[in-house]
Design a protein around this motif. Sequence first.
Motif, mmCIF file in Angstrom:
data_model
loop_
_atom_site.group_PDB
_atom_site.id
_atom_site.type_symbol
_atom_site.label_atom_id
_atom_site.label_comp_id
_atom_site.label_asym_id
_atom_site.label_seq_id
_atom_site.Cartn_x
_atom_site.Cartn_y
_atom_site.Cartn_z
ATOM 1 N N PRO A 166 0.799 -1.241 0.000
ATOM 2 C CA PRO A 166 0.000 0.000 0.000
ATOM 3 C C PRO A 166 0.820 1.273 0.000
ATOM 4 O O PRO A 166 0.546 2.196 -0.771
ATOM 5 N N ASN A 167 1.841 1.365 0.864
ATOM 6 C CA ASN A 167 2.601 2.607 0.931
ATOM 7 C C ASN A 167 3.389 2.865 -0.343
ATOM 8 O O ASN A 167 3.549 4.011 -0.777
ATOM 9 N N LEU A 168 3.858 1.795 -1.017
ATOM 10 C CA LEU A 168 4.583 1.966 -2.267
ATOM 11 C C LEU A 168 3.626 2.332 -3.402
ATOM 12 O O LEU A 168 3.942 3.157 -4.262
ATOM 13 N N GLY A 226 23.275 20.833 -4.080
ATOM 14 C CA GLY A 226 23.010 19.607 -3.343
ATOM 15 C C GLY A 226 21.649 19.045 -3.689
ATOM 16 O O GLY A 226 21.096 19.312 -4.760
ATOM 17 N N THR A 227 21.104 18.291 -2.746
ATOM 18 C CA THR A 227 19.826 17.610 -2.935
ATOM 19 C C THR A 227 18.780 18.196 -2.012
ATOM 20 O O THR A 227 19.064 18.521 -0.860
ATOM 21 N N ALA A 228 17.567 18.314 -2.526
ATOM 22 C CA ALA A 228 16.446 18.750 -1.692
ATOM 23 C C ALA A 228 15.394 17.654 -1.697
ATOM 24 O O ALA A 228 15.002 17.161 -2.760
ATOM 25 N N TYR A 229 14.959 17.257 -0.509
ATOM 26 C CA TYR A 229 13.945 16.219 -0.362
ATOM 27 C C TYR A 229 12.578 16.878 -0.223
ATOM 28 O O TYR A 229 12.358 17.696 0.673
ATOM 29 N N ASN A 230 11.673 16.522 -1.106
ATOM 30 C CA ASN A 230 10.324 17.085 -1.123
ATOM 31 C C ASN A 230 9.366 16.028 -0.564
ATOM 32 O O ASN A 230 8.867 15.175 -1.293
ATOM 33 N N TYR A 231 9.122 16.102 0.745
ATOM 34 C CA TYR A 231 8.370 15.048 1.427
ATOM 35 C C TYR A 231 6.858 15.286 1.409
ATOM 36 O O TYR A 231 6.389 16.405 1.608
ATOM 37 N N VAL A 232 6.131 14.198 1.160
ATOM 38 C CA VAL A 232 4.675 14.189 1.261
ATOM 39 C C VAL A 232 4.280 12.970 2.088
ATOM 40 O O VAL A 232 4.724 11.856 1.814
ATOM 41 N N ARG A 233 3.480 13.190 3.082
ATOM 42 C CA ARG A 233 3.026 12.092 3.939
ATOM 43 C C ARG A 233 1.818 11.417 3.295
ATOM 44 O O ARG A 233 0.786 12.052 3.038
ATOM 45 N N ALA A 234 1.942 10.145 2.988
ATOM 46 C CA ALA A 234 0.910 9.398 2.265
ATOM 47 C C ALA A 234 -0.190 8.932 3.219
ATOM 48 O O ALA A 234 -0.262 7.775 3.612
ATOM 49 N N LYS A 235 -1.049 9.851 3.568
ATOM 50 C CA LYS A 235 -2.154 9.552 4.475
ATOM 51 C C LYS A 235 -3.345 10.430 4.088
ATOM 52 O O LYS A 235 -3.183 11.585 3.713
ATOM 53 N N VAL A 236 -4.537 9.875 4.164
ATOM 54 C CA VAL A 236 -5.737 10.659 3.868
ATOM 55 C C VAL A 236 -5.928 11.706 4.961
ATOM 56 O O VAL A 236 -6.048 11.358 6.135
ATOM 57 N N ASN A 283 8.951 -1.861 3.060
ATOM 58 C CA ASN A 283 9.551 -1.050 2.001
ATOM 59 C C ASN A 283 9.985 -1.824 0.768
ATOM 60 O O ASN A 283 10.536 -1.230 -0.154
ATOM 61 N N CYS A 284 9.756 -3.117 0.727
ATOM 62 C CA CYS A 284 10.219 -3.900 -0.422
ATOM 63 C C CYS A 284 9.133 -4.859 -0.888
ATOM 64 O O CYS A 284 8.584 -5.631 -0.085
ATOM 65 N N ASP A 285 8.849 -4.849 -2.183
ATOM 66 C CA ASP A 285 7.842 -5.735 -2.754
ATOM 67 C C ASP A 285 8.358 -7.153 -2.946
ATOM 68 O O ASP A 285 7.598 -8.040 -3.332
ATOM 69 N N TYR A 286 9.646 -7.362 -2.705
ATOM 70 C CA TYR A 286 10.245 -8.674 -2.936
ATOM 71 C C TYR A 286 10.630 -9.371 -1.634
ATOM 72 O O TYR A 286 11.321 -10.381 -1.651
#
Length: 304
Positions: A17-19, A163-173, A268-271
């Motif tokens: 679900p989370n993936l 550098g790198t910027a992390y654009n976080y979104v929380r996957a919750k209704v 975190n892994c489908d395998y």
Amino acid sequence: MHYFKFRQGLRPIRTKPNLFLGTWIHKGLEEYYRAGTWNDTLKELSRLTEVMFDEEKEFYRDPLEMVKLLLSSYKWHYRKNDFEPIMTEETFECTLGTLRGVRVNLRGRIDIYAQWYDNYWVIDHKSTKSRLPLSREISNSMDFQLSLYPHVLQKCYGKPVAGTAYNYVRAKVPGKPQLTKKGILSKRKVDTTPYVLALSLKELGFDIKDFKNQIKDLSLTQTFFDRVRVPREKISTQKVVDDVIHWAVWLHTYKNPTRTVTFLCDNNCDYSSLCLADFHGHDSKDLLGDYELSDPFDYLEEDR
């Protein structure tokens, strides 16, 4: 994962679900920064949910409603402070180096290369199942993939990268406020976004001007969106490049990589089920029905 996904070409028929939800959030953001809308993403997701069994809809927690509310909330949240994309979903192939006669090429896709504030950044969309990571947790972590991207842009494109910027979104209704049996707005705390709060109050017949302070306070304390910039020094980036070259040559030479089994595997892994069955010496043939054959790099060819 490497053996099953890249050596055997297996792809799960139903992802965790989370993936799954993270994939559709990513699709929506990709379309938003490319075309200024996410209509096609929602239409595609709507067609998918229409043919889902009730069990699947429950399994994925009403994905259409969640993605729609999160994308609308995201746009509202960053309406005054968004970055300026220069490249979006850019597919690349770059030679990292050569070791023991083996040339190592890196293929991938950069979510966004953008100007943000006074510098240029590689921006990567990240969805998270529960809480948003703390800034210090991200800064102290080692993300090999995103450590490589600044190197690629500088070496193959000649682009400046801070550098790198992390654009976080929380996957919750996001939650919605409710009325009590007496028709009074419940005082129960709701885990939501300012956009959804305002929308829900309006649907309940309230004048959102009366809740201006609450909405403003929530915009400062919400837990659904965050962005963290992590500068990448050339010396540390080069060490990552050297490590990746080493492991790529090792995989090329020995074919069968070592596995790293941790408590994160299941979520975190489908395998994970295949990997653990193989690890314990069990027959994994019965599990193959949950997978189909595919090209693990087909996503890189979608827009070509």
